[in-house]
Design an enzyme around this catalytic site. Structure first.
Site, PDB file in Angstrom:
ATOM      1  CG  ASP A  19       0.610   8.522   4.776  1.00  0.00           C
ATOM      2  OD1 ASP A  19       1.621   9.251   4.856  1.00  0.00           O
ATOM      3  OD2 ASP A  19      -0.323   8.558   5.594  1.00  0.00           O
ATOM      4  CD  GLU A  68       3.565  11.882   9.136  1.00  0.00           C
ATOM      5  OE1 GLU A  68       4.369  11.098   8.601  1.00  0.00           O
ATOM      6  OE2 GLU A  68       2.454  12.155   8.665  1.00  0.00           O
ATOM      7  CG  ASP A  71       2.506   8.055   9.216  1.00  0.00           C
ATOM      8  OD1 ASP A  71       3.203   7.512  10.102  1.00  0.00           O
ATOM      9  OD2 ASP A  71       1.482   8.721   9.452  1.00  0.00           O
ATOM     10  CG  ASP A  95      -0.789  13.750   4.508  1.00  0.00           C
ATOM     11  OD1 ASP A  95      -0.789  14.359   3.413  1.00  0.00           O
ATOM     12  OD2 ASP A  95      -1.751  13.735   5.300  1.00  0.00           O
TER      13      ASP A  95
END
Ligand code: 0RA
Length: 640
Positions: free
Chosen positions: A505, A430, A503, A507
């Site tokens: 998180d 990403e 990541d 997103d």
């Protein structure tokens, strides 16, 4: 012994007596009888035991089946069928019940007459369950009497015992799988309940109750579907917009072979067809599926022509008419031939014509009676046909583009030098910044890096032609090398592992889900073959002086923090993204073969995977909100 005599003897044996063998062979080579001694084989024991009761239900003598995982992890299966016969077997001169439990049956169902239509995947019978159990107890109630016998590792420990009088009728089998045989003896309530639910759908009106009585695991479910496979289709289409208020349903019994089909279209681009033969999920398809496909395509084209919905040379292909089709096909036949790699492909050639003609006739009438549904389905087919044409053009364009620049790989891809694809890995990373770190930190010989920018398109909502217009997706397809959909060819796979690295998180989780959706829908085989993985980067770095440690979750962080001793001088860094790690850190924590953790993505259950993706990526908002609320603590680790 003279040769002639031997021949005569053989002939007599085959014709008149069932070939019965002891159970030593089963204990010596268990995998031959139940597939494996892993968790899968363990659960297979339960299916085998339940299948005997299902047979009794299919013969019309049993309405209720109860399954219990007991406190001691043994399993009990009870039915209210006729009870296994207890009279003396004429050849073996022992009670039939004992013979059924302690001898391997080479032929069809014990007792002759009735044939075994159900049968587990291997159709081996209850004696195999007995052979592979530390102990097993069976109770039979029939003719106002109740009998029981106990066995240990397949051998009876006492003669058949008369326990008393009873008005009840049925069979109860309890067994404890042998830990000397199985790698694990822990049953999964989820795995078992899924199969039991499927059996309930496939056997309309049969009540299956399932209890987990293990300490700390208490659970119970009850399945009973008066609607049978029609309710199965409704379940498949849950949370989808459907065409028509009620699924199509047909049943035909021809000379003892039963064909049952239910089907309903939904507003989507995938096909969702489940096939069964004698209650076994034939995941590799076979002649029943082929017959259904032929019937569906022909019937819709005929109707479309007759009512001039299809003009001139317009013709719908099989793929066109199966877009957005949910269906359950269930056949019950006498001598099923299971072929294919996993013995889940139906081979009986006569079934093709049978299903085709029975389905076509009923579906033709259904279309005549439901013109609005017919029109909508055919226009969906036309839409699919046009999109397929557009996709073909887009694909040709991509191919030509590749050909023009020498079939070259995307510029963003930092490829590895090793060409043996079984040794290599492709990291999908990403963002460009993490991509940069990964490129510097990697082992160039084996590891390739493809940075992906932003969110790739949601393929659940867009169809193929639009997806192929998306730069990120085209890049991804070219790098992986297999092609997609009908063009997919695993031989062209350029890497042994495809690893999603995002990541930790929200997103990151979203991008990961989008990628998994893409792989699941367009490169299903890649997921099935266990190629797709998810990298697990750490959440924290703890540092004190020269000592550096990483933690992958909060608990681990607190534990390590304590372990460092004293609060002074410890710095804890919470990584907000992969981009915050320098190349060495990324290598050490997430990419190094020797230290990293990878999650392999597996499809445990195709029905559930389909529903999960429909909920997460589809059009309806409410089910998604509910799913996320219910799975809030699991969303971070979304497994398929
Ligand atoms: C052979 C013959 C008959 C019933 C069964 C087997 C039978 C087996 C199992 C195994 C679990 N539950 C079962 N229920 C029945 C028919 C006997 C008769 O004619 O009464």
């Amino acid at each position: 012994m003279a040769k002639n005599e031997e021949k005569k003897e053989m002939k007599y044996t085959a014709k008149e007596i069932q070939v019965l063998e002891g159970l030593e062979a089963v204990r010596r080579r268990p995998a031959m009888y139940i597939g494996s001694t892993s968790s899968r084989g363990l659960h297979h024991l339960v299916y085998e035991a339940v299948d005997n009761s299902i047979d009794e239900a299919m013969a019309g003598f049993c309405k209720n089946i109860e399954i219990r995982i007991n406190k001691d992890s043994s399993v009990t299966v009870i039915d209210d069928g006729r009870g296994i016969p207890v009279d003396i077997h004429p050849q073996v001169k022992r009670p039939a019940l004992e013979v059924v439990m302690t001898k391997l049956h080479a032929g069809g169902k014990f007792g002759g007459g009735g044939y075994k239509v159900s049968g587990g995947l291997h159709g081996v019978g209850i004696s195999v369950v007995n052979a592979l159990s530390e102990w097993c107890e069976v109770e039979v109630c029939r003719d106002n009497k109740c009998y029981m016998q106990r066995y240990e590792r397949g051998q009876y420990v006492h003669d058949l015992k008369l326990k008393g009088q009873t008005e009840l009728r049925g069979t109860k089998v309890t067994f404890l799988p042998d830990s000397q045989i199985f790698q694990t003896v822990e049953f999964s309530f989820e795995v078992l309940s899924k199969r039991l639910r499927e059996l309930a759908y496939l056997n309309r009106g049969l009540k299956i109750s399932f209890f987990d009585d293990r300490e700390g695991m208490k659970n119970k479910v009850e399945y009973m579907y008066e609607g049978g496979i029609e309710e199965f289709v409704l379940m498949l289409n849950k949370n989808k917009e459907v065409v028509g208020s009620k699924p199509f349903y047909m049943m035909k019994d021809k000379d003892g072979a039963v064909v049952e089909i239910s089907q309903q279209y939904f507003d989507g681009y995938t096909e969702n067809i489940l096939t069964f033969c004698n209650n076994i999920n034939t995941i590799e398809g076979g002649t029943h599926l082929v017959g259904f496909k032929m019937g569906l395509t022909r019937t819709l084209n005929d109707y479309g022509k007759r009512y001039k919905i299809l003009k001139n040379e317009e013709k719908l292909s099989g793929d066109d008419v199966r877009e957005g089709c949910s269906a359950v096909i269930s056949v019950k036949i006498k001598d099923p031939q299971f072929e294919g790699q996993t013995k889940t492909q139906l081979g009986n050639s006569e079934v093709k014509g049978l299903v085709d003609s029975a389905f076509s006739e009923a579906f033709g009438i259904f279309l005549e009676e439901n013109p609005a549904i017919a029109r909508q389905v055919i226009s969906m087919g036309l839409r699919a046909s046009r999109a397929r044409e557009a996709a073909r053009k887009a694909r040709d364009l991509t191919r030509r583009k590749n050909a023009l620049d020498g079939g070259s790989l995307p510029g963003k891809l930092a490829d590895c030098s090793e060409r043996d694809s079984s040794l290599t890995e492709l990291f999908l990373v990403e963002g460009d910044s993490a991509g940069g770190s990964a490129k510097q930190g990697r082992d160039r010989r084996y590891q390739a890096i493809l940075p992906l920018r932003g969110k790739i398109l949601n393929v659940e909502k867009a169809r193929l032609d639009k997806s192929l217009g998306n730069e990120e997706i085209r890049t991804l397809i070219t790098a992986i090398g297999t092609g997609i959909g009908d063009d997919f060819d695993i031989q062209r796979l350029r890497y042994g592992k495809v690893i999603i690295m995002t990541d930790a998180d929200v997103d990151g989780a979203h991008i990961r889900t989008l990628l998994l959706t893409f792989f699941y829908r367009y490169m299903t085989k890649l997921v099935e073959e266990g190629v797709v993985h998810v990298a697990c980067p750490p959440l924290y770095q703890l540092r004190k002086g020269k000592r550096v440690e990483y933690a992958f979750n909060d608990e681990e962080m607190s534990a390590k923090y304590k372990d460092f001793g004293g609060d002074k001088g410890i710095t804890v860094q919470r990584y907000k993204g992969l981009g915050e790690m320098d190349p060495e850190q990324l290598w050490e924590t997430t990419m190094d073969l020797k230290k990293r953790t990878l999650m392999k993505i597996e499809i445990e259950d195709a029905v559930e995977a389909d529903q999960t993706f429909t909920i997460l990526m589809g059009n309806q908002v409410e089910p998604r909100r509910e799913f996320i609320e219910q799975n809030a603590n699991r969303v971070k680790n979304l497994d398929v």
